[in-house]
Design an enzyme around this catalytic site. Structure first.
Site, PDB file in Angstrom:
ATOM      1  N   ASP A 118      12.848  43.575  12.292  1.00 15.37           N
ATOM      2  CA  ASP A 118      13.289  44.723  13.159  1.00 15.37           C
ATOM      3  C   ASP A 118      14.746  45.092  13.016  1.00 15.37           C
ATOM      4  O   ASP A 118      15.130  45.196  13.898  1.00 15.37           O
ATOM      5  CB  ASP A 118      12.647  44.844  14.348  1.00 15.37           C
ATOM      6  CG  ASP A 118      12.616  46.202  14.963  1.00 15.37           C
ATOM      7  OD1 ASP A 118      12.643  47.117  14.112  1.00 15.37           O
ATOM      8  OD2 ASP A 118      12.605  46.353  16.230  1.00 15.37           O
ATOM      9  N   ASP A 136      17.206  40.926  19.747  1.00 11.89           N
ATOM     10  CA  ASP A 136      15.687  41.395  19.623  1.00 11.89           C
ATOM     11  C   ASP A 136      14.849  40.672  18.422  1.00 11.89           C
ATOM     12  O   ASP A 136      14.580  41.373  17.628  1.00 11.89           O
ATOM     13  CB  ASP A 136      15.736  42.588  19.697  1.00 11.89           C
ATOM     14  CG  ASP A 136      14.345  43.060  20.435  1.00 11.89           C
ATOM     15  OD1 ASP A 136      13.539  42.351  20.458  1.00 11.89           O
ATOM     16  OD2 ASP A 136      13.925  44.344  20.279  1.00 11.89           O
TER      17      ASP A 136
END
Length: 667
Positions: A118, A136
């Site tokens: 991502d 993240d």
């Protein structure tokens, strides 16, 4: 699929980030358990990484309902997405810096067998101290364990997900590189290449349309085009991407040739990516071969048709299952006591530049770099293959067949303000005879080493060419100073000014002498130091602009922590007022360090003197506005209540331009 909170670790007295996992509504018990396993996998994945550009994980807590909460380092920052939204697209060179940092984090992850999955601007943090952090890893999964993917859900951001992942669910390093290319595209263009009003429209465009041209990419164009190739087998690998990004930072801001199509087969995604082979340090890599602009071959056309058919066959079901997370030759040498030892090691993560860029628009030859190590002990980035000439203690690097020149060497230690020293040199009557047609551009103090100033001017050289010169004089210790002089034809200065920044960023002084008296810089002189019987002061007074008083402690014998204040500057208060600046950005007095109380990020937190621990709460930078900025909080050292009287206390406040109670000068 998560919320991130700023929290306080009371045991270790530090701020942390806590990622709270928020399951999507409607999950079955089995799917919820899979999500918990995925979250624990995230924590393990990050814990396996040790890279300055990857966020660090400290702990995993389990809530009352069994959902994990991941405790990570808190990075005072804003995301690249927020920066683009607020300030607009970034320049190509800045995008290259960001891309190189993210690529370093990805390579570390891939070597550990982890795919991020991502990569996007919202997951790239730009710290207030300049650090770039990829965060993240919530969608990261060990590449060798692809069975953990949530049943019926393909996680990711459609505008940044790779084609092979969107259409086949393939996860691997190549997909992360594609997402990095989309991120670089967004950085210079303001949006991703496949940004559309809906997820379905983004995926349709990804499957059916070629990547749009990056019209503002400039020298980043080959990197972006190479990373955004839809076929992973044709996509450039991490080695090539790194080389091209370094070329953008090393060379002039002109377009580079297209990146070559790899001839390798794509690495299998079921095993960790092996560590990359090191880039040779001393031999410049050839420029990437240009792509043939002729009609694509039949095999390429067949591949494109097969991609389109495959894309259309899976696009409709994908629309139902996409989940969006919430969150030449060597010139002979003329000196024998120095060596060129390879690319520089100190500007950013690394400053090696082994790529020869095309000629600059001004016609000057591109530069490739090595490190010059002088017999006196200093090292400095220097253009490779330039002729080396030693004149006394100064070393000159001359461009073969050109007018450019770099001069580096020690000078007698300044006893005062470098601006005053350079101004005195400029007033020397002999200047007019040595520098025909002399015209000053500026003399100004700069934030470099302990003290520094730049003198920039133009004059007419011996051959009638107007030359542009910048000289930096700077102090590295109480007994050492140097100068760096960069000379180019004035017409070529805009294209060559970045070289001066490269040299100063990579310069490393010799180890200071163990003892000796303080020497004095005589204007215009570069001879041997003149000894002085005056004892050497081991530090600098920090003088407040508003009060004219010094940063002080009342009693050096006090136990930790010691409160700070301002007090009259006095030579007999060396133990209370003489501060030193460490290479780790610490500010020290008597072996202890400036520190923000409890490592707080709150405005008004006290600044104290305590035992050194190398944490960001003890790292300060004196910026060009004469503010001492803390690396942890991003706030400035200030006098409480803007006080000016003896005894006024010290705290941290939000940095304000032109606030004299936040301004400090080293004396």
């Amino acid at each position: 699929m998560g919320r991130v909170w700023k929290a306080r670790d009371r045991m270790l007295q530090r701020d942390v980030a806590v990622k709270e996992i928020v399951p999507p509504p409607g999950l079955t018990d089995q799917a919820r358990q899979e999500l918990r396993l995925r979250s624990l996998r995230e924590a393990r994945a990050i814990a396996r990484l040790d890279h300055v550009n990857a966020v660090k994980v400290y702990d995993v807590l389990l809530g009352a309902d069994g959902d994990p909460q991941i405790v990570m380092e808190y990075v005072p920052s804003r995301s690249l997405h927020d920066a683009i939204t607020a300030d607009g697209p970034v320049p190509p060179r800045r995008a290259a810096e960001i891309g190189l940092a993210v690529l370093g984090a990805l390579r570390a992850a891939h070597r550990a067998g982890i795919a991020h999955r991502d990569v996007k601007p919202a997951n790239i943090l730009i710290g207030i101290d300049g650090r770039i952090v990829l965060t993240d890893f919530g969608l990261a999964t060990a590449v060798e364990d692809v069975n953990l993917t949530l049943t019926g859900v393909v996680l990711g951001s459609p505008a940044y997900v790779s084609p092979e992942r969107a259409m086949r669910g393939t996860v691997g390093p190549e997909g992360d590189l594609w997402s990095l290319g989309a991120t670089l595209f967004a950085a210079v263009e303001g949006q991703s290449p496949y940004a559309r009003p809906s997820s379905m429209m983004s995926l349709t465009a990804l499957a059916t349309e070629p990547p749009p041209p990056a019209r503002h990419a400039g020298p980043l164009t080959p990197v972006i085009e190479g990373l955004l190739r839809k076929d992973p087998a044709e996509r450039i690998d991490a080695d090539t991407a790194e080389r091209l990004l370094r070329a953008v930072l090393a060379g002039p801001a002109t377009a580079l040739p297209p990146a070559p199509i790899p001839t390798r087969a794509p690495a299998p995604t079921s095993a960790p990516t092996p560590a990359p082979a090191p880039i040779p340090a001393l031999t410049p890599d050839p420029a990437p071969a240009a792509l043939d602009a002729a009609e694509p071959s039949a095999s390429v056309r067949r591949r494109r048709r097969s991609w389109l058919v495959a894309a259309l066959s899976v696009l409709l079901p994908l629309g139902l299952v996409i989940g969006i997370p919430l969150a030449g030759h060597r010139a002979p040498r003329t000196t024998s006591d120095a060596d060129l030892v390879g690319p520089p090691e100190s500007s950013g993560p690394s400053t090696e530049a082994t790529y020869s860029a095309p000629p600059a628009a001004d016609g000057s030859r591109p530069l490739t770099w090595s490190v010059y190590r002088d017999s006196s002990g200093f090292t400095v980035p220097a253009p490779r293959d330039w002729r080396i000439v030693r004149r006394d203690r100064q070393v000159e690097f001359h461009e073969p067949g050109g007018e450019r020149m770099l001069t580096v060497g020690p000078v007698d230690t300044p006893g005062g303000d470098p601006v005053g020293v350079l101004t005195s040199q400029e007033k020397d009557p002999a200047i007019g005879g040595r520098l025909r047609g002399y015209h000053r551009v500026e003399i100004a103090a700069v934030n470099y080493q302990l003290r520094a100033a730049d003198w920039e001017w133009v004059h007419t050289g011996a051959g009638g060419i107007v030359l542009h010169v910048r000289q930096r004089v700077f102090t590295t210790s109480t007994q050492q100073s140097y100068r760096i002089v960069w000379t180019t034809p004035d017409a070529d200065w805009p294209a060559n000014a970045d070289a001066f920044q490269r040299v100063t960023a990579g310069f490393r002084p010799a180890a200071p002498p163990a003892s000796g008296g303080l020497a004095t810089l005589t204007p215009g002189g570069t001879g041997a130091p003149k000894s002085s019987m005056t004892p050497t002061r081991s530090g600098y007074q920090l003088v407040g602009a508003a009060s004219g008083r010094c940063l002080d402690i009342s009693d050096p014998a006090s136990p930790d922590p010691v409160a700070l204040r301002i007090w009259d500057c006095r030579d007999d208060r060396g133990r209370n007022q003489l501060w030193t600046f460490g290479s780790d950005r610490s500010v020290r007095l008597g072996g202890r360090c400036l520190d923000v109380l409890n490592a707080s990020s709150d405005e008004g937190a006290a600044i104290q003197l305590t035992t050194c621990n190398t944490t960001p709460a003890q790292q300060f930078t004196l910026n060009d506005r004469r503010q001492l900025v803390n690396a942890h909080s991003g706030m400035c050292l200030a006098v409480v209540g803007a006080g000016t009287a003896n005894g006024a206390s010290i705290e941290q406040r939000a940095c304000a331009s032109g606030a004299p109670h936040q301004q400090w000068s080293r004396r």
